[in-house]
Scaffold this motif. Sequence first.
Motif, short mmCIF file in Angstrom:
data_model
loop_
_atom_site.label_atom_id
_atom_site.label_comp_id
_atom_site.label_asym_id
_atom_site.label_seq_id
_atom_site.Cartn_x
_atom_site.Cartn_y
_atom_site.Cartn_z
N GLU A 60 -0.58 -6.19 -6.31
CA GLU A 60 0.33 -5.52 -7.25
C GLU A 60 0.45 -4.02 -6.99
O GLU A 60 1.16 -3.33 -7.73
CB GLU A 60 -0.19 -5.73 -8.68
CG GLU A 60 -0.22 -7.20 -9.09
CD GLU A 60 -1.06 -7.43 -10.34
OE1 GLU A 60 -1.66 -6.43 -10.83
OE2 GLU A 60 -1.14 -8.58 -10.79
N PHE A 61 -0.21 -3.51 -5.96
CA PHE A 61 -0.26 -2.07 -5.73
C PHE A 61 1.10 -1.56 -5.27
O PHE A 61 1.56 -1.87 -4.17
CB PHE A 61 -1.33 -1.75 -4.68
CG PHE A 61 -1.69 -0.30 -4.58
CD1 PHE A 61 -2.54 0.28 -5.50
CD2 PHE A 61 -1.19 0.49 -3.56
CE1 PHE A 61 -2.89 1.62 -5.42
CE2 PHE A 61 -1.53 1.82 -3.46
CZ PHE A 61 -2.38 2.40 -4.39
N ARG A 62 1.75 -0.79 -6.11
CA ARG A 62 3.10 -0.27 -5.85
C ARG A 62 3.23 1.15 -6.38
O ARG A 62 2.54 1.55 -7.31
CB ARG A 62 4.17 -1.12 -6.56
CG ARG A 62 4.17 -2.60 -6.21
CD ARG A 62 4.79 -2.84 -4.83
NE ARG A 62 5.00 -4.26 -4.63
CZ ARG A 62 4.07 -5.12 -4.20
NH1 ARG A 62 2.84 -4.68 -3.95
NH2 ARG A 62 4.35 -6.39 -4.03
N PHE A 90 1.12 -3.96 0.74
CA PHE A 90 0.06 -4.31 1.68
C PHE A 90 0.42 -5.61 2.37
O PHE A 90 0.67 -6.63 1.73
CB PHE A 90 -1.28 -4.45 0.96
CG PHE A 90 -2.41 -4.81 1.89
CD1 PHE A 90 -2.93 -3.86 2.76
CD2 PHE A 90 -2.91 -6.10 1.93
CE1 PHE A 90 -3.95 -4.17 3.64
CE2 PHE A 90 -3.92 -6.43 2.81
CZ PHE A 90 -4.45 -5.48 3.67
N ARG A 91 0.45 -5.58 3.69
CA ARG A 91 0.82 -6.76 4.49
C ARG A 91 -0.27 -7.17 5.47
O ARG A 91 -0.03 -7.95 6.38
CB ARG A 91 2.12 -6.47 5.24
CG ARG A 91 3.30 -6.14 4.32
CD ARG A 91 4.55 -5.79 5.10
NE ARG A 91 5.69 -5.53 4.24
CZ ARG A 91 5.97 -4.37 3.67
NH1 ARG A 91 5.17 -3.33 3.89
NH2 ARG A 91 7.03 -4.20 2.90
N GLN A 113 -7.96 -5.37 7.54
CA GLN A 113 -7.32 -5.13 8.83
C GLN A 113 -5.82 -4.95 8.60
O GLN A 113 -5.13 -5.85 8.10
CB GLN A 113 -7.57 -6.29 9.79
CG GLN A 113 -6.99 -6.07 11.17
CD GLN A 113 -7.42 -7.14 12.17
OE1 GLN A 113 -8.55 -7.62 12.12
NE2 GLN A 113 -6.51 -7.50 13.07
N ALA A 114 -5.32 -3.79 8.95
CA ALA A 114 -3.91 -3.45 8.76
C ALA A 114 -3.66 -2.16 9.53
O ALA A 114 -4.54 -1.67 10.24
CB ALA A 114 -3.60 -3.27 7.28
N THR A 115 -2.47 -1.59 9.38
CA THR A 115 -2.27 -0.27 9.94
C THR A 115 -3.14 0.72 9.16
O THR A 115 -3.53 0.46 8.02
CB THR A 115 -0.80 0.17 9.83
OG1 THR A 115 -0.47 0.34 8.44
CG2 THR A 115 0.13 -0.86 10.45
N PHE A 116 -3.44 1.85 9.81
CA PHE A 116 -4.28 2.86 9.14
C PHE A 116 -3.68 3.24 7.79
O PHE A 116 -4.40 3.30 6.78
CB PHE A 116 -4.41 4.09 10.03
CG PHE A 116 -5.17 5.21 9.37
CD1 PHE A 116 -6.55 5.23 9.39
CD2 PHE A 116 -4.49 6.23 8.70
CE1 PHE A 116 -7.26 6.25 8.76
CE2 PHE A 116 -5.19 7.25 8.07
CZ PHE A 116 -6.57 7.27 8.11
N PRO A 389 -11.58 -15.82 4.85
CA PRO A 389 -10.31 -15.12 4.62
C PRO A 389 -10.00 -15.05 3.14
O PRO A 389 -10.10 -16.04 2.42
CB PRO A 389 -9.30 -15.98 5.38
CG PRO A 389 -9.92 -17.34 5.44
CD PRO A 389 -11.40 -17.12 5.51
N LEU A 390 -9.61 -13.85 2.68
CA LEU A 390 -9.27 -13.63 1.27
C LEU A 390 -7.78 -13.34 1.09
O LEU A 390 -7.19 -13.72 0.07
CB LEU A 390 -10.10 -12.48 0.71
CG LEU A 390 -11.63 -12.65 0.80
CD1 LEU A 390 -12.33 -11.38 0.38
CD2 LEU A 390 -12.09 -13.84 -0.04
N MET A 391 -7.18 -12.64 2.05
CA MET A 391 -5.75 -12.38 2.07
C MET A 391 -5.25 -12.51 3.50
O MET A 391 -5.92 -12.07 4.43
CB MET A 391 -5.41 -10.97 1.57
CG MET A 391 -5.73 -10.67 0.13
SD MET A 391 -5.11 -9.04 -0.40
CE MET A 391 -3.40 -9.43 -0.78
N THR A 392 -4.09 -13.10 3.67
CA THR A 392 -3.47 -13.23 4.98
C THR A 392 -2.04 -12.72 4.89
O THR A 392 -1.26 -13.17 4.05
CB THR A 392 -3.47 -14.69 5.45
OG1 THR A 392 -4.81 -15.19 5.44
CG2 THR A 392 -2.90 -14.81 6.85
N ASP A 393 -1.71 -11.75 5.74
CA ASP A 393 -0.38 -11.13 5.72
C ASP A 393 0.00 -10.64 4.33
O ASP A 393 1.15 -10.77 3.89
CB ASP A 393 0.68 -12.11 6.24
CG ASP A 393 0.45 -12.51 7.69
OD1 ASP A 393 -0.11 -11.68 8.46
OD2 ASP A 393 0.79 -13.64 8.06
N GLY A 394 -0.98 -10.12 3.63
CA GLY A 394 -0.73 -9.55 2.31
C GLY A 394 -0.68 -10.55 1.17
O GLY A 394 -0.43 -10.16 0.03
#
Length: 439
Positions: A60-62, A90-91, A113-116, A389-394
């Motif tokens: 929900e982070f926006r 977040f993706r 794991q994502a972009t910085f 795994p907890l989240m995949t592709d956001g």
Amino acid sequence: MTGSSALLTDRYELTMVDAALQNGTAHRESLFEAFARRLPDGRRYGVVAGTGRLLELISEFRFDETELEWLGANGVVRPETIDWLADYRFRGDVWGYREGEVYFPGSPLLTIQATFAEAVMLETLVLSTLNFDSSVASAAARMVSVALGRPIAEMGSRRTGERSAVAAARAAYIAGFDATSNLEAGRTWGIPTMGTAAHSFTLLHDSEEAAFRAQVEAFGPKTTLLVDTYDIRQGVETAVRVAGTGLGAVRIDSGDLAAVVAGVRDQLDELGAVDTRITVTSDLDEFTIAGLSGSPVDAYGVGTSVVTGSGSPAAGMVFKLVARRDDAGDWVSVAKASASKSSVGGRKNAARRLDSTRTAREELVFIGDGPGGEAEFEAGTRLRPLMMPLMTDGVADAAHLGPEGTAAARAHRADAMQELPIEAFRLGRGDAAIPTTYR
């Protein structure tokens, strides 16, 4: 106040993104890790809590228009960065220990794991959630272990922030508490709720007997009557006379509990209320609960101590960049090397080594293959993988969310505790129950 949580964060997260967008490093794929360098003094293990809440918060982070306007008006970041924040979602991928798992120093509890730019934005959100919830759960688990199967209720809402109270109730429930006094925690997370009356209800009435009669008429004789507003012995006599020998329970909230409880038990038995239970709720912590282990207490209610982590209000977790891709696309291990605050770099996987009795003996952290990788587990050994795994592709795994995820975390905590060696349950000072080994 708006509904967004985007500004419940530290300014440097946004200024790092601002500078990284400007110099072109913002989109480097990175791996951040949340871990604890050490356990709080006197603790031999910790309990992971907050994961289910955190996954929802990340989803929900926006940044809403009002937040973006404030950032611009106050010159926090450049207009170009405000445009980037307007589209923030977040993706990336999140791996970590299952909620309810026990952990030790160095355990890679959560990796992002994502972009910085995408990942670093979440530092405060990750740490504020896991540090508080895991602190509460770790303290609560110690209380549960010394309660020897007697039920414990969480009732600390008046000793912490209004939203923290809900999180604390959830964390305590995951750690083995049986109920909470907090209604929002009951509604949101499916936790059983409890509660009857405070001293003010007795003081409202012209006599203690009148207060007891009003409560019994409203809730029946199986209710719990608070008997220490005036004289405890007289209160017990009045409670049984009003409710009958089928009175559900009496609650004691003051005095030398060991001596008082013994006297109340004898009095109840003499009055024929042999099945009436005794609940105590007077500033309890794991040490006072352990001290009452030989007393005829039937249930406990814990407030301040559990919602403040019993002296350790934060679990001591940190959030560090441990790996990033270079220009060739290869992973590069990075680590902070500061004295007393060093970290171990690299993409990690983890497993717990169990002996033939399924007792935990070692936390193994494998460096190099990354979460979900093919760690070289030795043939013939009992290794239980810890990261999932907890989240995949956001997108969060629904199994960890809501009341169902909370119940699953509670069940897993009970299983994980069964693996701990007996020395883990000592309340005195000592080292972590098992060592952490890096390979």
